[in-house]
Design an enzyme around this catalytic site. Structure first.
Site, PDB file in Angstrom:
ATOM      1  N   ASP A  26       0.857  -1.173   0.000  1.00 35.12           N
ATOM      2  CA  ASP A  26       0.000   0.000   0.000  1.00 35.12           C
ATOM      3  C   ASP A  26       0.904   1.237   0.000  1.00 35.12           C
ATOM      4  O   ASP A  26       2.092   1.156   0.364  1.00 35.12           O
ATOM      5  CB  ASP A  26      -0.902  -0.017   1.233  1.00 35.12           C
ATOM      6  CG  ASP A  26      -1.881   1.141   1.238  1.00 35.12           C
ATOM      7  OD1 ASP A  26      -2.539   1.365   0.209  1.00 35.12           O
ATOM      8  OD2 ASP A  26      -1.985   1.820   2.279  1.00 35.12           O
ATOM      9  N   ASP A  28      -0.300   5.147   0.654  1.00 35.88           N
ATOM     10  CA  ASP A  28      -0.624   6.131   1.680  1.00 35.88           C
ATOM     11  C   ASP A  28      -0.574   5.485   3.058  1.00 35.88           C
ATOM     12  O   ASP A  28      -1.280   4.511   3.339  1.00 35.88           O
ATOM     13  CB  ASP A  28      -2.034   6.698   1.442  1.00 35.88           C
ATOM     14  CG  ASP A  28      -2.113   7.548   0.186  1.00 35.88           C
ATOM     15  OD1 ASP A  28      -1.262   8.414   0.016  1.00 35.88           O
ATOM     16  OD2 ASP A  28      -3.041   7.330  -0.616  1.00 35.88           O
ATOM     17  N   ASP A 225      -1.334  -0.570   6.084  1.00 32.50           N
ATOM     18  CA  ASP A 225      -1.560   0.092   7.367  1.00 32.50           C
ATOM     19  C   ASP A 225      -3.020   0.048   7.798  1.00 32.50           C
ATOM     20  O   ASP A 225      -3.350   0.479   8.888  1.00 32.50           O
ATOM     21  CB  ASP A 225      -1.108   1.557   7.305  1.00 32.50           C
ATOM     22  CG  ASP A 225      -2.024   2.395   6.412  1.00 32.50           C
ATOM     23  OD1 ASP A 225      -2.256   1.986   5.253  1.00 32.50           O
ATOM     24  OD2 ASP A 225      -2.507   3.455   6.870  1.00 32.50           O
TER      25      ASP A 225
END
Length: 342
Positions: A26, A28, A225
């Site tokens: 991922d 961001d 995250d």
């Protein structure tokens, strides 16, 4: 095992960058936040890449094109090519193209990444509900998207057009904090229309399919995250995952996670790719990791011992997940987490 109800974080005797051939990263909250690289990300990814791990960047953010994302990564010190980037815009464009004839007009509520992805699938992006679209596709359009774009989507959907969304992440991390994501914008249109979109992005199968098709990964490791997109997407795809604590998920959310939100591994940041992961072992009535032992007593989680805070968190997760089984843990973990400073 992946895709099953995990009761403990797993260990690994070898570095994750050696145990897996491809990291599905991922962006961001993992590699960068806003316009800045997250601490240790550049060095860790460079070392993993130099050691032979393939790095693929998988993002639910449909705003930018793969070329723009690759250019940004390269500027940050993480060399990348457009083919290394997989976006939810690409996943939703394939989903739309599978259901509509080539050349179909599609009303776009979003940014350039969405328009480019639709054109690549032989579809024609249009800007108005009066341009004779046959479908609506919505993706993140950035913090300055005009309110009128949501109205345009509503006009078209209320006429009976099918509605597609790149993703439904309610929030997105930025350099200044947590901001509304595409899911918040989707809710605006949902309220105005009463309709439900077909969604492509993580954690749903269209995004996993797009990622597999584009990377050819044989032993992938999802790195993210967010529990409800990255980790759940890995669970749905039956692959292992690494949760890093550099984005929106905190320790308390991790301890109370439902089964599909429980990662295989937990680490502070992307340096976790370069190391093995400590084992969590049952120890009498509790779970031990490093110098810590966690157990459930009288409706709360208790942490004994000393050592690395992350080891304590791994032990707490094992104690909580084991007690909760197939549900979210409802044990009080506040005091235990306070001992770790997390």
């Amino acid at each position: 095992m992946s895709g099953t109800s995990r009761t403990s974080p797993s260990g690994s005797s070898t570095a994750l960058s050696e145990a897996y051939d491809t990291a599905l990263l991922d962006l961001d909250g993992v590699v960068y936040a806003g316009g800045h690289a997250i601490d240790h990300a550049v060095e860790a990814l460079g070392t993993a890449r130099d050691g032979g791990m393939h790095l693929a960047y998988v993002t639910n953010n449909a705003l930018r094109t793969p070329a723009a994302v690759a250019g940004h990564l390269t500027e940050l010190g993480v060399p990348a090519e457009p083919d290394d980037v997989i976006t939810s815009a690409q996943a939703v464009a394939r989903l739309v193209a599978d259901q509509l004839p080539a050349g179909s007009r599609v009303l776009v509520i979003g940014g350039e990444g969405l328009r480019v992805a639709l054109r690549e699938r032989g579809l024609e992006p249009v800007e108005s509900a009066d341009d004779d679209p046959v479908a609506v596709v919505q993706g993140y359009g950035g913090p300055d998207m005009a309110w009128g774009r949501f109205a345009e989507a509503s006009y078209a959907i209320n006429r009976g057009l099918p509605w597609f969304a790149s993703n439904t992440d309610l929030t997105i991390p930025s350099a200044r904090g947590i901001a509304p994501g595409n899911g918040a914008a989707v809710e605006v249109v949902r309220i105005a229309t009463g309709a439900e979109p077909q969604v492509a992005g993580k954690p749903l199968p269209p995004m996993h399919r797009e990622t597999v098709l584009r990377t050819g990964a044989e032993r992938p490791l999802v790195v993210g995250d967010r529990l409800d997109t990255d980790i759940e997407g890995a669970f749905n795809g039956g692959v292992d995952s690494l949760l890093v604590l550099t984005g929106v998920t905190d320790a308390a959310q991790l301890v109370t996670a439902v089964p599909e939100h429980r990662p295989t591994y937990i680490d502070a940041d992307l340096r976790g790719l370069l190391t093995g992961q400590p084992e969590v072992e049952e120890d009498g009535g509790g779970f031990r990791c490093g110098g810590w032992t966690a157990s459930a007593r009288d409706g709360r989680l208790v942490l004994d011992g000393d050592g690395e805070p992350l080891d304590g968190l791994r032990a707490l997760c094992a104690a909580a997940w084991s007690q909760a089984g197939g549900h979210a843990c409802d044990l009080d973990a506040e005091k235990a987490l306070a001992r770790l400073g997390l």
